[in-house]
Design a protein around this motif. Structure first.
Motif, PDB file in Angstrom:
ATOM      1  N   VAL A 163      27.176  16.494  -0.034  1.00 46.96           N
ATOM      2  CA  VAL A 163      26.624  15.498   0.862  1.00 46.96           C
ATOM      3  C   VAL A 163      25.303  16.338   1.661  1.00 46.96           C
ATOM      4  O   VAL A 163      24.310  15.807   1.610  1.00 46.96           O
ATOM      5  N   ALA A 164      25.644  17.628   2.142  1.00 54.49           N
ATOM      6  CA  ALA A 164      24.783  18.222   2.891  1.00 54.49           C
ATOM      7  C   ALA A 164      23.565  18.665   2.190  1.00 54.49           C
ATOM      8  O   ALA A 164      22.291  18.603   2.571  1.00 54.49           O
ATOM      9  N   GLU A 165      23.839  18.992   0.701  1.00 52.32           N
ATOM     10  CA  GLU A 165      22.921  19.405   0.003  1.00 52.32           C
ATOM     11  C   GLU A 165      21.848  18.142  -0.448  1.00 52.32           C
ATOM     12  O   GLU A 165      20.902  18.697  -1.159  1.00 52.32           O
ATOM     13  N   HIS A 166      22.267  17.141  -0.428  1.00 48.12           N
ATOM     14  CA  HIS A 166      21.398  16.030  -0.895  1.00 48.12           C
ATOM     15  C   HIS A 166      20.759  15.710   0.442  1.00 48.12           C
ATOM     16  O   HIS A 166      19.754  14.665   0.215  1.00 48.12           O
ATOM     17  N   ALA A 167      21.166  15.717   1.804  1.00 48.77           N
ATOM     18  CA  ALA A 167      20.356  15.168   2.772  1.00 48.77           C
ATOM     19  C   ALA A 167      19.013  15.606   3.091  1.00 48.77           C
ATOM     20  O   ALA A 167      18.923  17.008   2.963  1.00 48.77           O
ATOM     21  N   PRO A 168      18.111  14.833   3.475  1.00 45.43           N
ATOM     22  CA  PRO A 168      16.755  15.251   3.885  1.00 45.43           C
ATOM     23  C   PRO A 168      16.849  16.013   5.207  1.00 45.43           C
ATOM     24  O   PRO A 168      17.778  15.987   5.873  1.00 45.43           O
ATOM     25  N   PRO A 169      15.782  16.891   5.506  1.00 47.37           N
ATOM     26  CA  PRO A 169      16.012  17.553   6.578  1.00 47.37           C
ATOM     27  C   PRO A 169      15.827  16.784   7.824  1.00 47.37           C
ATOM     28  O   PRO A 169      15.484  15.545   7.913  1.00 47.37           O
ATOM     29  N   GLY A 170      16.820  17.178   8.998  1.00 49.16           N
ATOM     30  CA  GLY A 170      16.757  16.277  10.075  1.00 49.16           C
ATOM     31  C   GLY A 170      18.003  15.267   9.923  1.00 49.16           C
ATOM     32  O   GLY A 170      18.247  14.565  10.720  1.00 49.16           O
ATOM     33  N   ARG A 171      18.600  15.368   8.848  1.00 50.80           N
ATOM     34  CA  ARG A 171      19.626  14.105   8.699  1.00 50.80           C
ATOM     35  C   ARG A 171      21.038  14.601   8.231  1.00 50.80           C
ATOM     36  O   ARG A 171      22.114  13.869   7.829  1.00 50.80           O
ATOM     37  N   ARG A 172      21.257  16.099   7.941  1.00 52.23           N
ATOM     38  CA  ARG A 172      22.630  16.463   7.649  1.00 52.23           C
ATOM     39  C   ARG A 172      23.657  16.074   8.530  1.00 52.23           C
ATOM     40  O   ARG A 172      24.761  16.055   7.946  1.00 52.23           O
ATOM     41  N   GLY A 173      23.474  16.095   9.725  1.00 51.06           N
ATOM     42  CA  GLY A 173      24.605  15.664  10.761  1.00 51.06           C
ATOM     43  C   GLY A 173      25.138  14.207  10.302  1.00 51.06           C
ATOM     44  O   GLY A 173      26.099  13.906  10.389  1.00 51.06           O
ATOM     45  N   LEU A 174      24.032  13.383  10.391  1.00 53.37           N
ATOM     46  CA  LEU A 174      24.381  11.953  10.038  1.00 53.37           C
ATOM     47  C   LEU A 174      25.051  11.803   8.706  1.00 53.37           C
ATOM     48  O   LEU A 174      25.938  10.960   8.597  1.00 53.37           O
ATOM     49  N   TYR A 175      24.754  12.324   7.771  1.00 54.22           N
ATOM     50  CA  TYR A 175      25.037  12.308   6.312  1.00 54.22           C
ATOM     51  C   TYR A 175      26.449  12.687   6.362  1.00 54.22           C
ATOM     52  O   TYR A 175      27.456  12.040   5.794  1.00 54.22           O
ATOM     53  N   THR A 176      26.840  13.804   6.757  1.00 55.07           N
ATOM     54  CA  THR A 176      28.050  14.375   6.527  1.00 55.07           C
ATOM     55  C   THR A 176      29.067  13.636   7.569  1.00 55.07           C
ATOM     56  O   THR A 176      30.129  13.921   7.309  1.00 55.07           O
ATOM     57  N   ASP A 200      20.872   8.160  -1.659  1.00 59.44           N
ATOM     58  CA  ASP A 200      21.605   8.769  -0.658  1.00 59.44           C
ATOM     59  C   ASP A 200      22.834   8.041  -0.262  1.00 59.44           C
ATOM     60  O   ASP A 200      23.973   8.550  -0.127  1.00 59.44           O
ATOM     61  N   ARG A 201      22.797   6.503  -0.302  1.00 58.56           N
ATOM     62  CA  ARG A 201      23.774   5.700   0.022  1.00 58.56           C
ATOM     63  C   ARG A 201      24.919   6.207  -0.988  1.00 58.56           C
ATOM     64  O   ARG A 201      26.238   6.066  -0.923  1.00 58.56           O
ATOM     65  N   MET A 202      24.660   6.091  -2.141  1.00 59.27           N
ATOM     66  CA  MET A 202      25.554   6.388  -3.539  1.00 59.27           C
ATOM     67  C   MET A 202      26.213   7.572  -3.321  1.00 59.27           C
ATOM     68  O   MET A 202      27.504   7.893  -3.445  1.00 59.27           O
ATOM     69  N   VAL A 203      25.327   8.521  -2.801  1.00 61.46           N
ATOM     70  CA  VAL A 203      26.028   9.980  -2.778  1.00 61.46           C
ATOM     71  C   VAL A 203      27.166  10.059  -1.599  1.00 61.46           C
ATOM     72  O   VAL A 203      28.306  10.478  -1.673  1.00 61.46           O
ATOM     73  N   ILE A 204      26.785   9.346  -0.486  1.00 63.16           N
ATOM     74  CA  ILE A 204      27.565   9.260   0.441  1.00 63.16           C
ATOM     75  C   ILE A 204      28.916   8.602   0.321  1.00 63.16           C
ATOM     76  O   ILE A 204      29.858   8.781   0.474  1.00 63.16           O
ATOM     77  N   LEU A 205      28.439   7.223  -0.396  1.00 57.86           N
ATOM     78  CA  LEU A 205      29.910   6.345  -0.753  1.00 57.86           C
ATOM     79  C   LEU A 205      30.654   7.168  -1.882  1.00 57.86           C
ATOM     80  O   LEU A 205      31.819   7.186  -1.365  1.00 57.86           O
ATOM     81  N   ALA A 206      29.961   7.588  -2.495  1.00 53.42           N
ATOM     82  CA  ALA A 206      31.190   8.492  -3.753  1.00 53.42           C
ATOM     83  C   ALA A 206      31.723   9.545  -3.272  1.00 53.42           C
ATOM     84  O   ALA A 206      33.051   9.832  -3.495  1.00 53.42           O
TER      85      ALA A 206
END
Length: 565
Positions: free
Chosen positions: A146-159, A17-23
């Motif tokens: 990023v949102a489509e990779h995020a686990p439930p309950g973490r879309r706001g944080l990830y995006t 997930d960190r790689m998804v967010i970073l990239a």
């Protein structure tokens, strides 16, 4: 990247997930870096590429450069959004990044007008149009991916990490420009050194492409394709079918329009107000803004995280409402803190413009090329640019406008530039050279009268209350983080996977490209028309209030929506 990403526990951010967010974030930072370079170096670019064209051609080029910066972004959103829903999120935002990086690199290599003539500005505008189109497609791809990779309950944080990228891109562009400028010296920078920040983008592009190529397709998109649930006509399904078109319109008026004006007011109009209205030294104003941005940037992530707990809607709409309620007192306080001499003069020596109302235009000029040459416009434009509040008093028809400052009176002049008259020569017709000479003399008389009344030509840096200014700017940027931190998650959750990229991109870029992009010029036109340096705030206040009301009534909370359904 496996398709079971969404099923992982939500008690932390995994390595994948960190790689998804970073990239996604690094690529978007670089796109914003490329986009902001043009604005940061606009004065030098004008000399290099537009100085040799005639005024009419220059006006056309200025319009096109403006369109590339803001107006063309929604078209990029539609074009690349469709590709993203047909072809995949990863592939599409690889293309947008490649277009942005290469077009920026070409600008760094482009010969000047002196070398290749009119081809130089034409190629420059073409590169800017590509940049605007690419930026229109990048944000929706990165946010959706990023949102489509995020686990439930973490879309706001990830995006929320995507939301930092515009600020980070601006900061990176300023730092690179400052570093090159300091290293090569001012003379060399103006001659050839300005090209280096553009050329550096090819290195940044290479790093970002290398990182993004390591990624797999979004699991939601891959699953949808495998199950045969994709849309073959994403444009039609997004905008020609009322149920989804209604959602697009709700997203625009109930979320992104208000978010955009709050964002532009906090990060761009505040800087414009400091430099152009309060006459704070440009370097100092940029430092103060930069400090406030650095202090507030972590709150993009905070509000994104909190939106996973309490919802996107309450945070975004509260940010809009707080901004609307406090903008006027905050900007009044900013005046007192940044230019106390101007605040004192406004109170002790009020200014009055006596003019025929028919002689006064609404000075809306998004590209800065229109000549407002009536006696009233000349007076009001000077005062608005000087940051002077004034009252307008009606005069009989045909009266030459005059400015009264205490006991002093400065008369303007009637004019109509002859080359602007196509069929008949109007009354008061003068040549452009005569107009320039008379305007210079009028500006000098008016500036001297204002100075005699205590109005400072610029803010005294020693008198600027720097901690208080940073504190006020921090509050303004805090509103930005409230409305912008959760917005990507909110938009992603409104639309189905098959048309998500297309549907969310358009309201975002209409909101930010048009509602936000037109803010500085619209605000200045309102200031010039009313004589109140704070009146321009009515534009963001009105839009923010409208969004707060419409969003409360129309927007459905989506934090618990299953976006893979």
């Amino acid at each position: 990247m496996s398709e079971d990403v969404a099923a992982r526990p939500d008690d932390g951010v995994g390595r994948d997930d960190r790689m998804v967010i970073l990239a996604s974030s690094v690529g978007t930072v670089i796109e914003w870096y490329d986009f902001y370079l043009y604005g940061s170096l606009a004065a030098i670019i004008t000399v290099q590429f537009f100085s040799g064209v005639n005024e009419t051609t220059g006006y056309i080029f200025a319009l096109m450069a403006f369109a590339a910066g803001f107006a063309v972004r929604p078209f990029g959103a539609v074009f690349f959004g469709r590709l993203g829903d047909l072809w995949g999120r990863k592939n599409t935002f690889l293309v947008t990044m490649l277009l942005m990086g290469l077009s920026t690199f070409v600008v760094g290599l482009l010969p000047s007008y002196a070398a290749i003539g009119v081809a130089a500005p034409i190629i420059l505008i073409a590169m800017r149009l590509l940049q605007g189109l690419a930026l229109g497609g990048e944000y929706g791809g990165a946010a959706t991916y990023v949102a489509e990779h995020a686990p439930p309950g973490r879309r706001g944080l990830y995006t929320s990490f995507i939301q930092i990228t515009a600020t980070a891109g601006l900061m990176l562009s300023l730092l690179v420009i400052l570093g090159v400028r300091t290293t090569v010296g001012e003379a060399a920078f103006l001659d050839w050194g300005w090209r280096i920040p553009f050329l550096v983008s090819i290195l940044l592009l290479g790093v970002s492409l290398w990182i993004r190529l390591k990624l797999a397709e979004s699991p939601a998109f891959a699953r949808m394709k495998a199950e045969g649930r994709g849309s073959r006509t994403p444009l039609k399904d997004s905008f020609a079918k009322w149920p989804n078109l209604k959602l697009v319109l709700v997203a625009l008026v109930g979320l992104t329009a208000g978010q955009a004006v709050v964002w532009y007011t906090g990060q761009f109009y505040a800087l414009f107000f400091l430099e152009k209205t309060l006459k704070v030294d440009a370097a100092l104003a940029n430092v103060l803004i930069a400090i406030s941005l650095l202090l507030a940037t972590p709150f993009f992530v905070f509000w994104g995280w909190l939106s996973d707990k309490v919802g996107r809607k309450p945070i975004i709409l509260t940010g809009c409402l707080l901004a609307a309620l406090t903008y006027f007192p905050l900007f009044h306080a900013l005046t007192a803190a940044a230019n106390p001499q101007l605040a004192a003069a406004t109170a002790s020596a009020p200014v009055v413009v006596v003019a025929d109302r028919a002689d006064c235009s609404f000075q809306f000029d998004p590209v800065g090329k229109t000549v407002f040459d009536s006696s009233c416009d000349l007076a009001k434009s000077h005062l608005a640019k000087a940051g002077v509040t004034y009252e307008t008093v009606d005069a009989p028809a045909g009266t030459v406008a005059e400015v009264r400052i205490g006991d002093a009176t400065v008369s303007s002049f009637h004019s109509s530039i002859m080359e602007d008259a196509l069929f008949t020569v109007p009354a008061h017709a003068i040549t452009r050279a005569e107009f320039t000479a008379r305007k210079t003399a009028f500006d000098a008389r008016l500036s001297a009268a204002l100075a005699d009344a205590g109005y400072p030509p610029k803010a005294d840096s020693a008198l600027v209350n720097k901690p208080l200014v940073v504190g006020i700017l921090f509050v303004l940027v805090m509103y930005v983080t409230m409305v912008y931190g959760p917005i990507a998650a909110a938009l992603v959750e409104m639309f189905p996977t098959s048309i998500r990229y297309t549907s969310m991109s358009l309201p975002y870029h209409i909101g930010n490209g048009w509602f936000g992009g037109f803010l500085p010029t619209t605000a200045f036109a309102i200031v010039a028309a009313t004589g109140d340096v704070y009146a321009g705030l009515w534009y963001p206040v009105t839009v923010a209030v409208a969004t707060a009301i419409l969003g409360l009534l129309l927007v459905r909370e989506g934090k618990d929506v299953d976006i893979n359904a």
